[in-house]
Design a protein around this motif. Structure first.
Motif, PDB file in Angstrom:
ATOM      1  N   TYR A  57      96.710  -2.494  88.567  1.00 26.84           N
ATOM      2  CA  TYR A  57      96.762  -3.085  89.905  1.00 26.84           C
ATOM      3  C   TYR A  57      97.252  -2.103  90.964  1.00 26.84           C
ATOM      4  CZ  TYR A  57     101.804  -3.616  89.112  1.00 26.84           C
ATOM      5  OH  TYR A  57     103.138  -3.368  88.865  1.00 26.84           O
ATOM      6  N   THR A  60      94.476  -0.379  93.285  1.00 27.60           N
ATOM      7  CA  THR A  60      93.699  -1.133  94.265  1.00 27.60           C
ATOM      8  C   THR A  60      94.625  -2.038  95.075  1.00 27.60           C
ATOM      9  OG1 THR A  60      93.290  -3.095  92.894  1.00 27.60           O
ATOM     10  CG2 THR A  60      91.785  -1.232  92.596  1.00 27.60           C
ATOM     11  N   ARG A  61      94.079  -2.619  96.131  1.00 23.52           N
ATOM     12  CA  ARG A  61      94.799  -3.705  96.786  1.00 23.52           C
ATOM     13  C   ARG A  61      94.992  -4.815  95.765  1.00 23.52           C
ATOM     14  NH1 ARG A  61      90.826  -1.702  99.796  1.00 23.52           N
ATOM     15  NH2 ARG A  61      91.252  -0.933 101.916  1.00 23.52           N
ATOM     16  N   HIS A  62      96.041  -5.586  95.905  1.00 21.46           N
ATOM     17  CA  HIS A  62      96.291  -6.628  94.924  1.00 21.46           C
ATOM     18  C   HIS A  62      97.212  -7.709  95.491  1.00 21.46           C
ATOM     19  CE1 HIS A  62      99.370  -3.459  94.409  1.00 21.46           C
ATOM     20  NE2 HIS A  62     100.194  -4.464  94.210  1.00 21.46           N
ATOM     21  N   LEU A 136      96.065  -4.888  82.505  1.00 19.85           N
ATOM     22  CA  LEU A 136      94.815  -5.379  83.051  1.00 19.85           C
ATOM     23  C   LEU A 136      94.082  -6.187  81.988  1.00 19.85           C
ATOM     24  CD1 LEU A 136      92.614  -5.481  85.228  1.00 19.85           C
ATOM     25  CD2 LEU A 136      91.794  -3.271  84.393  1.00 19.85           C
ATOM     26  N   TRP A 211      86.865  -0.721  93.855  1.00 19.14           N
ATOM     27  CA  TRP A 211      87.561  -0.654  92.556  1.00 19.14           C
ATOM     28  C   TRP A 211      87.997   0.769  92.264  1.00 19.14           C
ATOM     29  CZ3 TRP A 211      89.377  -4.312  89.381  1.00 19.14           C
ATOM     30  CH2 TRP A 211      89.547  -4.059  88.023  1.00 19.14           C
ATOM     31  N   TYR A 281      99.328  -9.974  88.781  1.00 23.81           N
ATOM     32  CA  TYR A 281      98.796  -9.163  89.875  1.00 23.81           C
ATOM     33  C   TYR A 281      97.276  -9.323  89.865  1.00 23.81           C
ATOM     34  CZ  TYR A 281     103.465  -7.190  89.598  1.00 23.81           C
ATOM     35  OH  TYR A 281     104.835  -7.042  89.557  1.00 23.81           O
ATOM     36  N   GLN A 283      93.890  -8.118  91.508  1.00 19.41           N
ATOM     37  CA  GLN A 283      93.305  -7.045  92.305  1.00 19.41           C
ATOM     38  C   GLN A 283      92.304  -7.594  93.315  1.00 19.41           C
ATOM     39  OE1 GLN A 283      93.179  -4.756  88.330  1.00 19.41           O
ATOM     40  NE2 GLN A 283      92.637  -3.203  89.844  1.00 19.41           N
ATOM     41  N   THR A 290      89.647 -11.568  96.037  1.00 24.34           N
ATOM     42  CA  THR A 290      90.114 -11.232  94.699  1.00 24.34           C
ATOM     43  C   THR A 290      88.947 -10.763  93.837  1.00 24.34           C
ATOM     44  OG1 THR A 290      89.855 -13.557  94.111  1.00 24.34           O
ATOM     45  CG2 THR A 290      92.081 -12.814  94.655  1.00 24.34           C
ATOM     46  N   GLY A 295      90.028  -8.899  87.653  1.00 24.38           N
ATOM     47  CA  GLY A 295      91.141  -8.250  88.324  1.00 24.38           C
ATOM     48  C   GLY A 295      92.531  -8.738  88.008  1.00 24.38           C
ATOM     49  N   ASN A 297      96.082  -8.970  86.157  1.00 20.64           N
ATOM     50  CA  ASN A 297      97.029  -8.198  85.359  1.00 20.64           C
ATOM     51  C   ASN A 297      98.208  -9.113  85.037  1.00 20.64           C
ATOM     52  OD1 ASN A 297      96.488  -4.853  86.136  1.00 20.64           O
ATOM     53  ND2 ASN A 297      95.564  -6.437  87.403  1.00 20.64           N
TER      54      ASN A 297
END
Length: 424
Positions: A57, A60-62, A136, A211, A281, A283, A290, A295, A297
């Motif tokens: 995570y 990337t943005r998450h 992940l 990603w 989390y 992603q 999302t 994505g 975690n």
């Protein structure tokens, strides 16, 4: 054309109090891993899986999905040591080996939790992981997304028999028009998507999500990519094809039907009630969507808790109904439509008497009827109602999906564990 269409029917969340907080890429972590040749561009390759999957995570943005303040006390009875993986065995191409060898060296497993009822029979955390480490879960995420759809349907907010465009009118004129939400959930939408070897997705798909970091694709978020899918290979409802865009569409539909971001809905309906030991989390792409197909975690122990809910008729440790019973009953029973679609898919070679429904597999292997959440590289949640057993595991197998990995995992390792658990 698609840019204009993407603005139509979009959900606005600006008036809502956000529950799950969106975080940026962890620049400090990127600087730390750069010394070892790891970057946003290559973090998800098999070479780097051992270090990056437990930290995915951060690339990337998450969204941070909070477990809430009422985290449940540990209810499991600690009977670790009941399973000795140095004595249980399974086959690989070169003969018989202990499960300890198969898991650690052949499958590149990172962690595992085995429950029977509320008894903790086994747990291990290898590869530098601890019980507090997240990992992940790849396409295990799909099963969570579809479960949220099932919850929305039970709440009367979503009709799975409706066509996609009933919720996302901007998808009129695409390959999703006329496809039911249920066929999307069952991977029976019939989409015609060209994918490279060892991938179940179009590279433009991951580019749209950033990603692997910013790129020049011109796609700003997953919806931009989904709107470009304009052809079908099969009539909807006839062929099981494992395709990530189905899950992304399903995630967008859940958001439109509920008026909540998927991460918020996950937090409200599952994560804050699961008794999770830590945050999850989720992603996200540049537009804040999302990664509904892969994505999530989370801690391996928390993944196991989701398995307990599924085997406990959808209820958590407090007796609260998290997953609708009707959703579970329909999953477990299957139907003629999903059985027929499965029979013409490639996975039928592994488990002919199986099906895929609501982004979840039901398999019959070596006399074991199991419910399975599956993600590439060895992310797996197995639930066997007959023995009330949960097996949650995370790993870093170097290839995305291969016949050898699937054989090791589902034909050799999982049955060996279930057979050892049965008399305990």
């Amino acid at each position: 054309m698609f840019k204009h269409m993407a603005l139509v029917g979009c959900v606005s969340f600006s008036s809502m109090a956000m529950a799950a907080e969106l975080q940026p890429v962890d620049e400090d972590f990127l600087a730390q891993v750069e010394h070892f040749g790891i970057s946003q561009a290559n973090w998800d390759t098999g070479e780097h899986a051992s270090v990056t999957f437990p930290n995915a995570y951060k690339f990337t943005r998450h969204y941070v999905v909070d477990p809430g303040s009422a985290v449940a006390p540990e209810e499991w009875k600690d009977e670790t040591g009941s399973l000795d993986f140095t004595k249980l065995t399974g086959l690989d191409a070169d003969g018989e080996h202990t499960l300890d060898t198969l898991l650690k060296y052949r499958l590149k497993n990172h962690s595992m939790v085995v429950l029977k009822g509320d008894r903790l029979l086994h747990q291990h955390f290898w590869n530098g992981m601890t019980p507090e480490s997240t990992h992940l879960d790849m396409s295990v995420t799909k099963s969570f997304t579809a479960t949220l759809a099932g919850i929305a349907a039970a709440e009367g907010k979503l009709d799975m028999s409706n066509p996609v465009e009933a919720y996302l009118p901007e998808f009129k004129g695409t390959a999703f028009e006329g496809v039911s939400v249920q066929d999307v959930a069952d991977m029976n939408s019939g989409l015609d998507i060209k994918t490279p070897p060892f991938l179940s997705w179009d590279p433009k798909f991951t580019q749209s999500q950033e990603w692997n970091g910013p790129n020049d694709s011109g796609l700003n978020g997953i919806q931009d990519y989904l709107l470009t899918i304009d052809s079908q290979k099969y009539a909807p409802g006839t062929h099981y094809q494992y395709q990530d865009p189905n899950t992304e569409i399903l995630g967008l539909i859940v958001e439109k039907a509920t008026g909540e971001r998927l991460a918020d809905y996950l937090e409200a309906k599952i994560w804050s009630k699961l008794g999770a030991e830590g945050p999850a989390y989720f992603q996200a792409d540049a537009a804040g969507n999302t990664v509904a197909s892969g994505g999530l975690n989370m801690r391996t122990r928390d993944l196991a808790k989701m398995g307990r809910v599924f085997l406990n008729e959808g209820q958590n440790h407090l007796g609260e109904q998290l997953v609708p019973q009707a959703f579970l009953e329909a999953l477990w029973q299957g139907n003629d439509r999903v059985r027929a679609a499965w029979s013409v898919g490639k996975e039928a070679a592994l488990a002919p008497d199986g099906w895929y429904k609501d982004q979840i597999r039901v398999l019959n292997i070596k006399g074991h009827k199991i419910i399975v959440f599956v993600g590439i590289h060895g992310q797996t949640l197995v639930m066997e109602p007959a023995t009330d057993t949960v097996i949650a595991m995370n790993g870093g197998y170097p290839q995305t999906e291969t016949e050898r990995m699937n054989t090791l995992l589902f034909v050799e390792i999982v049955p060996a564990i279930l057979e050892a658990v049965a008399p305990l």
